[in-house]
Motif scaffolding. Structure first.
Motif, PDB file in Angstrom:
ATOM      1  N   PRO A   1       0.102  -1.501   0.220  1.00 38.99           N
ATOM      2  CA  PRO A   1      -0.080  -0.341  -0.165  1.00 38.99           C
ATOM      3  C   PRO A   1       0.881   1.335   0.179  1.00 38.99           C
ATOM      4  O   PRO A   1       2.135   1.218   0.445  1.00 38.99           O
ATOM      5  CB  PRO A   1      -0.521  -0.435   1.204  1.00 38.99           C
ATOM      6  CG  PRO A   1      -1.063  -1.569   1.627  1.00 38.99           C
ATOM      7  CD  PRO A   1       0.665  -2.244   1.512  1.00 38.99           C
ATOM      8  N   GLY A   2       0.366   2.640  -0.688  1.00 36.22           N
ATOM      9  CA  GLY A   2       1.124   3.125  -1.220  1.00 36.22           C
ATOM     10  C   GLY A   2       1.948   3.593  -2.130  1.00 36.22           C
ATOM     11  O   GLY A   2       2.992   4.272  -2.537  1.00 36.22           O
ATOM     12  N   GLY A   3       2.263   1.916  -2.748  1.00 42.24           N
ATOM     13  CA  GLY A   3       3.479   1.991  -3.236  1.00 42.24           C
ATOM     14  C   GLY A   3       3.011   2.141  -5.258  1.00 42.24           C
ATOM     15  O   GLY A   3       2.399   2.772  -4.683  1.00 42.24           O
ATOM     16  N   SER A   4       3.825   2.110  -5.531  1.00 41.00           N
ATOM     17  CA  SER A   4       3.679   2.193  -8.206  1.00 41.00           C
ATOM     18  C   SER A   4       3.914   1.299  -8.595  1.00 41.00           C
ATOM     19  O   SER A   4       4.621   0.271  -8.199  1.00 41.00           O
ATOM     20  CB  SER A   4       4.345   3.693  -7.855  1.00 41.00           C
ATOM     21  OG  SER A   4       4.165   4.756  -7.274  1.00 41.00           O
ATOM     22  N   LEU A   5       2.952   1.233  -9.754  1.00 42.74           N
ATOM     23  CA  LEU A   5       3.322   0.466 -10.699  1.00 42.74           C
ATOM     24  C   LEU A   5       3.273   0.944 -11.983  1.00 42.74           C
ATOM     25  O   LEU A   5       1.971   1.823 -12.089  1.00 42.74           O
ATOM     26  CB  LEU A   5       2.430  -0.901 -10.816  1.00 42.74           C
ATOM     27  CG  LEU A   5       2.968  -2.332  -9.783  1.00 42.74           C
ATOM     28  CD1 LEU A   5       1.908  -3.143  -9.386  1.00 42.74           C
ATOM     29  CD2 LEU A   5       3.952  -2.435  -9.444  1.00 42.74           C
ATOM     30  N   ARG A   6       3.780   0.372 -12.635  1.00 42.74           N
ATOM     31  CA  ARG A   6       2.934   0.991 -14.235  1.00 42.74           C
ATOM     32  C   ARG A   6       2.861   0.193 -14.873  1.00 42.74           C
ATOM     33  O   ARG A   6       3.748  -0.759 -15.361  1.00 42.74           O
ATOM     34  CB  ARG A   6       4.165   1.622 -14.705  1.00 42.74           C
ATOM     35  CG  ARG A   6       3.965   2.285 -16.369  1.00 42.74           C
ATOM     36  CD  ARG A   6       4.953   3.353 -17.142  1.00 42.74           C
ATOM     37  NE  ARG A   6       6.279   1.900 -17.749  1.00 42.74           N
ATOM     38  CZ  ARG A   6       7.256   1.915 -18.781  1.00 42.74           C
ATOM     39  NH1 ARG A   6       7.636   3.643 -18.952  1.00 42.74           N
ATOM     40  NH2 ARG A   6       7.589   0.942 -18.785  1.00 42.74           N
TER      41      ARG A   6
END
Length: 128
Positions: free
Chosen positions: A12-17
């Motif tokens: 949670p709070g992370g990023s992905l592309r």
């Protein structure tokens, strides 16, 4: 054909592309979008971008993701992306890209997208 990739497990709070590669079609000529389906829920549209060649290239977002997700296209690479930031557990779902040759302006309703222009899904799991 459309091929989605980039899913995975993120905190949670992370990023992905996410990426969507197109073959046999030029994405600039299509309304294209990202959709997701969580377990036990209906598929929903989360972001879309209108055709560049026949419309204005405008973008639209589901309220729940606006400000956190960004849809973009790379015309030179014929790719579509979804940049996802501040991910939440409720973003967990299988994510799909889809295109439609008859839409100019994009819509978030997955039902209007031609069945022949859906990629396979990529799973995004947001969990600690």
């Amino acid at each position: 054909q459309l091929q989605a990739s980039g899913g995975g497990l993120v905190q949670p709070g992370g990023s992905l592309r996410l990426s969507c590669a197109a073959s046999g079609l030029t994405l600039d000529d299509y309304a294209i979008g990202w959709f997701r389906q969580a377990p036990g829920k209906e598929r929903e549209g989360i972001a879309c971008v209108s055709s560049v060649s026949s419309y204005d290239g405008s973008t639209h977002y589901l309220d729940a993701v606006e400000g956190r997700f960004t849809i973009s296209r790379d015309s030179a690479k014929n790719m579509l992306y979804l940049h996802m930031n501040s991910l939440k557990p409720q973003d967990t779902a299988v994510y799909y890209c889809a295109a439609d040759p008859s839409l100019g302006g994009c819509l978030l309703d997955p039902r209007v997208y031609n069945d022949d222009y859906w990629g396979q899904g990529t799973l995004v799991t947001v969990s600690s």
